[in-house]
Design a protein around this motif. Structure first.
Motif, PDB file in Angstrom:
ATOM      1  N   MET A 113       2.638   1.691   4.631  1.00 10.19           N
ATOM      2  CA  MET A 113       2.745   0.089   4.268  1.00 10.19           C
ATOM      3  C   MET A 113       3.461  -0.194   2.949  1.00 10.19           C
ATOM      4  O   MET A 113       2.920   0.703   2.121  1.00 10.19           O
ATOM      5  N   LEU A 114       4.541  -0.734   2.680  1.00  7.34           N
ATOM      6  CA  LEU A 114       5.151  -1.206   1.436  1.00  7.34           C
ATOM      7  C   LEU A 114       4.929  -2.412   0.759  1.00  7.34           C
ATOM      8  O   LEU A 114       4.900  -3.414   1.541  1.00  7.34           O
ATOM      9  N   ASP A 115       4.651  -2.758  -0.378  1.00  5.25           N
ATOM     10  CA  ASP A 115       4.869  -4.070  -1.036  1.00  5.25           C
ATOM     11  C   ASP A 115       6.203  -4.388  -1.486  1.00  5.25           C
ATOM     12  O   ASP A 115       6.977  -3.353  -1.832  1.00  5.25           O
ATOM     13  N   LEU A 116       6.549  -5.578  -1.378  1.00  6.33           N
ATOM     14  CA  LEU A 116       7.869  -6.102  -1.836  1.00  6.33           C
ATOM     15  C   LEU A 116       7.812  -6.932  -2.901  1.00  6.33           C
ATOM     16  O   LEU A 116       6.999  -8.020  -3.050  1.00  6.33           O
ATOM     17  N   PHE A 117       8.402  -6.410  -4.036  1.00  2.06           N
ATOM     18  CA  PHE A 117       8.670  -7.286  -5.545  1.00  2.06           C
ATOM     19  C   PHE A 117       9.919  -7.654  -5.375  1.00  2.06           C
ATOM     20  O   PHE A 117      11.139  -6.853  -5.147  1.00  2.06           O
ATOM     21  N   LEU A 118      10.080  -9.168  -5.705  1.00  2.00           N
ATOM     22  CA  LEU A 118      11.367  -9.797  -5.799  1.00  2.00           C
ATOM     23  C   LEU A 118      11.514 -10.534  -7.382  1.00  2.00           C
ATOM     24  O   LEU A 118      10.774 -11.372  -7.486  1.00  2.00           O
ATOM     25  N   LEU A 145      12.346   3.507   4.503  1.00  2.00           N
ATOM     26  CA  LEU A 145      12.247   3.813   3.065  1.00  2.00           C
ATOM     27  C   LEU A 145      10.884   4.608   2.796  1.00  2.00           C
ATOM     28  O   LEU A 145       9.894   4.703   3.638  1.00  2.00           O
ATOM     29  N   LYS A 146      10.831   5.035   1.540  1.00  2.00           N
ATOM     30  CA  LYS A 146       9.761   5.905   1.180  1.00  2.00           C
ATOM     31  C   LYS A 146       8.940   5.234   0.156  1.00  2.00           C
ATOM     32  O   LYS A 146       7.925   5.737  -0.116  1.00  2.00           O
ATOM     33  N   GLY A 147       9.533   4.322  -0.584  1.00  2.00           N
ATOM     34  CA  GLY A 147       8.812   3.867  -1.745  1.00  2.00           C
ATOM     35  C   GLY A 147       9.508   4.078  -2.916  1.00  2.00           C
ATOM     36  O   GLY A 147       9.967   5.288  -3.251  1.00  2.00           O
ATOM     37  N   GLY A 148       9.787   3.154  -3.743  1.00  6.11           N
ATOM     38  CA  GLY A 148      10.660   3.099  -4.957  1.00  6.11           C
ATOM     39  C   GLY A 148      12.197   2.774  -5.102  1.00  6.11           C
ATOM     40  O   GLY A 148      12.433   2.527  -6.117  1.00  6.11           O
ATOM     41  N   GLU A 149      12.457   2.704  -3.805  1.00  6.49           N
ATOM     42  CA  GLU A 149      14.029   2.199  -3.518  1.00  6.49           C
ATOM     43  C   GLU A 149      14.070   0.830  -4.191  1.00  6.49           C
ATOM     44  O   GLU A 149      13.035   0.024  -4.172  1.00  6.49           O
ATOM     45  N   LEU A 150      15.276   0.309  -4.258  1.00  6.19           N
ATOM     46  CA  LEU A 150      15.653  -0.918  -4.719  1.00  6.19           C
ATOM     47  C   LEU A 150      16.895  -1.532  -3.922  1.00  6.19           C
ATOM     48  O   LEU A 150      17.836  -0.881  -3.401  1.00  6.19           O
ATOM     49  N   LEU A 151      16.877  -3.064  -3.633  1.00  3.51           N
ATOM     50  CA  LEU A 151      17.853  -3.428  -3.252  1.00  3.51           C
ATOM     51  C   LEU A 151      18.255  -4.593  -3.844  1.00  3.51           C
ATOM     52  O   LEU A 151      17.608  -5.682  -4.328  1.00  3.51           O
ATOM     53  N   PHE A 200      10.600  -1.739  -3.642  1.00  2.00           N
ATOM     54  CA  PHE A 200       9.630  -1.445  -2.455  1.00  2.00           C
ATOM     55  C   PHE A 200       8.687  -0.412  -3.052  1.00  2.00           C
ATOM     56  O   PHE A 200       9.216   0.542  -3.438  1.00  2.00           O
ATOM     57  N   GLN A 201       7.351  -0.853  -3.069  1.00  2.00           N
ATOM     58  CA  GLN A 201       6.440   0.276  -3.634  1.00  2.00           C
ATOM     59  C   GLN A 201       5.544   0.317  -2.573  1.00  2.00           C
ATOM     60  O   GLN A 201       5.021  -0.443  -1.815  1.00  2.00           O
ATOM     61  N   PRO A 202       4.752   1.662  -2.555  1.00  2.00           N
ATOM     62  CA  PRO A 202       3.683   1.811  -1.529  1.00  2.00           C
ATOM     63  C   PRO A 202       2.466   0.743  -1.800  1.00  2.00           C
ATOM     64  O   PRO A 202       2.383   0.503  -3.272  1.00  2.00           O
ATOM     65  N   GLY A 203       1.940   0.417  -0.835  1.00  2.00           N
ATOM     66  CA  GLY A 203       0.868  -0.765  -1.134  1.00  2.00           C
ATOM     67  C   GLY A 203       0.266  -1.411   0.156  1.00  2.00           C
ATOM     68  O   GLY A 203       0.222  -0.476   1.246  1.00  2.00           O
ATOM     69  N   PRO A 218       5.065 -16.949  -1.521  1.00  2.00           N
ATOM     70  CA  PRO A 218       4.743 -15.525  -2.298  1.00  2.00           C
ATOM     71  C   PRO A 218       4.034 -15.801  -3.393  1.00  2.00           C
ATOM     72  O   PRO A 218       4.464 -16.765  -4.094  1.00  2.00           O
ATOM     73  N   MET A 219       3.386 -14.945  -3.940  1.00  2.00           N
ATOM     74  CA  MET A 219       2.489 -15.075  -5.234  1.00  2.00           C
ATOM     75  C   MET A 219       3.390 -14.637  -6.167  1.00  2.00           C
ATOM     76  O   MET A 219       4.241 -13.887  -5.926  1.00  2.00           O
ATOM     77  N   GLU A 220       3.469 -15.538  -7.153  1.00  2.00           N
ATOM     78  CA  GLU A 220       4.105 -15.337  -8.426  1.00  2.00           C
ATOM     79  C   GLU A 220       3.550 -14.318  -9.390  1.00  2.00           C
ATOM     80  O   GLU A 220       2.477 -14.670  -9.605  1.00  2.00           O
ATOM     81  N   THR A 221       4.339 -13.420  -9.992  1.00  2.00           N
ATOM     82  CA  THR A 221       3.777 -12.602 -10.896  1.00  2.00           C
ATOM     83  C   THR A 221       4.804 -12.368 -12.169  1.00  2.00           C
ATOM     84  O   THR A 221       6.170 -12.354 -11.769  1.00  2.00           O
ATOM     85  N   PRO A 222       4.267 -12.468 -13.462  1.00  2.00           N
ATOM     86  CA  PRO A 222       5.375 -12.415 -14.592  1.00  2.00           C
ATOM     87  C   PRO A 222       6.122 -11.045 -14.452  1.00  2.00           C
ATOM     88  O   PRO A 222       5.854 -10.069 -13.718  1.00  2.00           O
ATOM     89  N   PHE A 223       7.374 -11.078 -14.928  1.00  2.00           N
ATOM     90  CA  PHE A 223       8.242  -9.811 -14.682  1.00  2.00           C
ATOM     91  C   PHE A 223       7.758  -8.664 -15.010  1.00  2.00           C
ATOM     92  O   PHE A 223       8.020  -7.686 -14.473  1.00  2.00           O
ATOM     93  N   SER A 224       6.929  -8.384 -15.945  1.00  2.00           N
ATOM     94  CA  SER A 224       6.325  -7.375 -16.640  1.00  2.00           C
ATOM     95  C   SER A 224       5.403  -6.665 -15.822  1.00  2.00           C
ATOM     96  O   SER A 224       4.613  -5.730 -15.989  1.00  2.00           O
ATOM     97  N   ALA A 225       4.701  -7.390 -14.651  1.00  2.00           N
ATOM     98  CA  ALA A 225       3.488  -6.892 -13.916  1.00  2.00           C
ATOM     99  C   ALA A 225       3.815  -5.644 -13.249  1.00  2.00           C
ATOM    100  O   ALA A 225       2.981  -4.914 -13.405  1.00  2.00           O
ATOM    101  N   PRO A 226       4.797  -5.558 -12.283  1.00  2.00           N
ATOM    102  CA  PRO A 226       4.632  -4.400 -11.463  1.00  2.00           C
ATOM    103  C   PRO A 226       4.929  -2.998 -12.264  1.00  2.00           C
ATOM    104  O   PRO A 226       5.837  -3.104 -13.451  1.00  2.00           O
TER     105      PRO A 226
END
Length: 286
Positions: A1-6, A162-168, A211-214, A257-265
């Protein structure tokens, strides 16, 4: 399962903006077709010709797209096609009623588990960034015409594992910064955002997905406004899987979706010498 950061990217009149009005991001609501459960949808709209839409008009298109997608049974491809057709029909009827000729550029991405499906309509573009390779996705059959002009919407579909770490990177128009082969660099949210904003000229709208593992979360990051101080570390937020959003939408309303400051991930960096990724493959619906 992957997390999606936007991460939204928006520059207007030379100034960074914290909001991107044409960007839609949503997890599956409770009241969706069972085949859509767990699907995470991101879409980027922009008027590419004709008069601009009002905020209410853009919001209506967002609602039409999300509602149609999450209520359509079947494959992700069929649901995205139905959503694009609904947006096209809505805009076409509006153009005829008002005597206008607005065209919409539309890029969509759906993450289901570890599988990504991208749909492109009109002059929109997408770039998959993985292991120092950039693969461009474009609608070469539309002739650059957006939605709202003809009765037929024919998105270009591409699917990849996807395997994780990719960007779109989604953009409503072509970006010269990504017209050439990729340099030997590590792909992170920060260096790709910086590259896009440095090389683009004039106003800019784009959306960067990582996309990150999560555990299947969807997090929308907040870009920093020009001249503001660096964001502080985010406070702990509840981990809400996309399959079980907290609110029951009535009528259709997907959970925000939950909002997170840009420096979070903490970005997953992909070294240049990593093995090549699985190649995205065009998708054609039977």
């Amino acid at each position: 399962m992957l997390d999606l950061f936007l991460l939204p990217i928006h520059v207007a009149s030379g100034e960074d903006q914290t909001e991107l009005p044409g960007l839609l991001s949503t997890a599956a609501p409770r009241r969706c077709d069972r085949t859509r459960a767990g699907d995470r949808l991101v879409a980027l709209f922009q008027v590419c010709a004709g008069p601009a839409l009002t905020p209410a008009g853009m919001e209506m298109l967002h609602s039409k797209l999300a509602d149609t997608f999450y209520r359509t049974r079947g494959t992700v491809t069929s649901a995205l096609r139905a959503a694009a057709e609904q947006v096209n029909l809505t805009l076409l009827e509006q153009n005829r009623a008002q005597g206008t000729a607005s065209e919409i550029s539309l890029g969509m991405a759906v993450l289901r588990g570890d599988s990504l499906l991208v749909a492109i309509c009109g002059p929109a573009r997408a770039w998959l960034l993985a292991r120092a390779e950039i693969q461009e996705i474009a609608d070469s059959e539309s002739g650059g015409r957006g939605l709202g002009i003809s009765r037929k919407a024919s998105p270009r579909f591409v699917q990849t594992a996807l395997k994780g770490g990719e960007l779109l990177l989604l953009s409503p128009t072509h970006l010269p910064a990504f017209s050439q082969s990729a340099p030997a660099e590590r792909f992170t949210l920060e260096n790709i955002r910086r590259r896009v904003m440095t090389q683009a000229s004039g106003d800019l709208q784009a959306a960067l997905l990582q996309f990150q593992p999560g555990s299947g979360l969807l997090r929308r990051l907040r870009p920093r406004a020009a001249g503001s101080a660096a964001p502080s570390e985010p406070r702990e937020q509840p981990q809400i899987p996309v399959e079980t959003p907290a609110a029951v939408p009535t009528p259709f309303s997907a959970p925000a979706p939950m909002e997170t400051p840009f420096s979070a991930p903490a970005p997953v960096e992909i070294p240049f010498n990593a093995p090549p990724p699985a190649q995205p493959v065009p998708v054609s619906e039977p």
